[in-house]
Design a protein around this motif. Sequence first.
Motif, mmCIF file in Angstrom:
data_model
loop_
_atom_site.group_PDB
_atom_site.id
_atom_site.type_symbol
_atom_site.label_atom_id
_atom_site.label_comp_id
_atom_site.label_asym_id
_atom_site.label_seq_id
_atom_site.Cartn_x
_atom_site.Cartn_y
_atom_site.Cartn_z
ATOM 1 N N UNK A 36 74.338 62.815 93.661
ATOM 2 C CA UNK A 36 73.330 62.416 94.640
ATOM 3 C C UNK A 36 71.908 62.578 94.139
ATOM 4 N N UNK A 37 70.992 62.756 95.085
ATOM 5 C CA UNK A 37 69.566 62.814 94.804
ATOM 6 C C UNK A 37 68.993 64.104 95.374
ATOM 7 N N UNK A 38 68.074 64.720 94.623
ATOM 8 C CA UNK A 38 67.357 65.908 95.068
ATOM 9 C C UNK A 38 65.870 65.597 95.012
ATOM 10 N N UNK A 39 65.152 66.028 96.044
ATOM 11 C CA UNK A 39 63.701 65.820 96.074
ATOM 12 C C UNK A 39 63.023 67.176 96.239
ATOM 13 N N UNK A 40 62.003 67.432 95.411
ATOM 14 C CA UNK A 40 61.225 68.664 95.508
ATOM 15 C C UNK A 40 59.750 68.320 95.348
ATOM 16 N N UNK A 41 58.904 69.031 96.063
ATOM 17 C CA UNK A 41 57.471 68.789 95.920
ATOM 18 C C UNK A 41 57.012 69.285 94.552
#
Length: 77
Positions: free
Chosen positions: A28-33
Motif C-alpha cells: 500500500x501507501x504511507x504518507x508522512x509530513x
Amino acid sequence: MNMRPAISLPSAPWVDQVFSAKTVRYGGVVRRSLRWVEAEVGRAVFEHEVRRRGWHMAECNGQLVVFCTTNPVRFLF
C-alpha cells in the motif's frame, strides 16, 4: 492482486511506527509530513530506508508519499 507481504518486520522503533501498518505489508501507501520526517528521523535516513526496500517516494505540498511496492508506479495526470 498480490496479497503476499511486501516486507519483513522492521527493527528500529520509528521504522515500526511508519512501516508496520497492514497496508504497507501488502504493497500500500504511507504518507508522512516532511516536518515529522525531518524532526523525528531525518530526511536522508528516511529516504535510505525507502530506497533500501526498493520502494518509490513522491513529495507533494510538504508530504512524503511512499509507495510500498517494488512494482512500477505510474502517475496518470
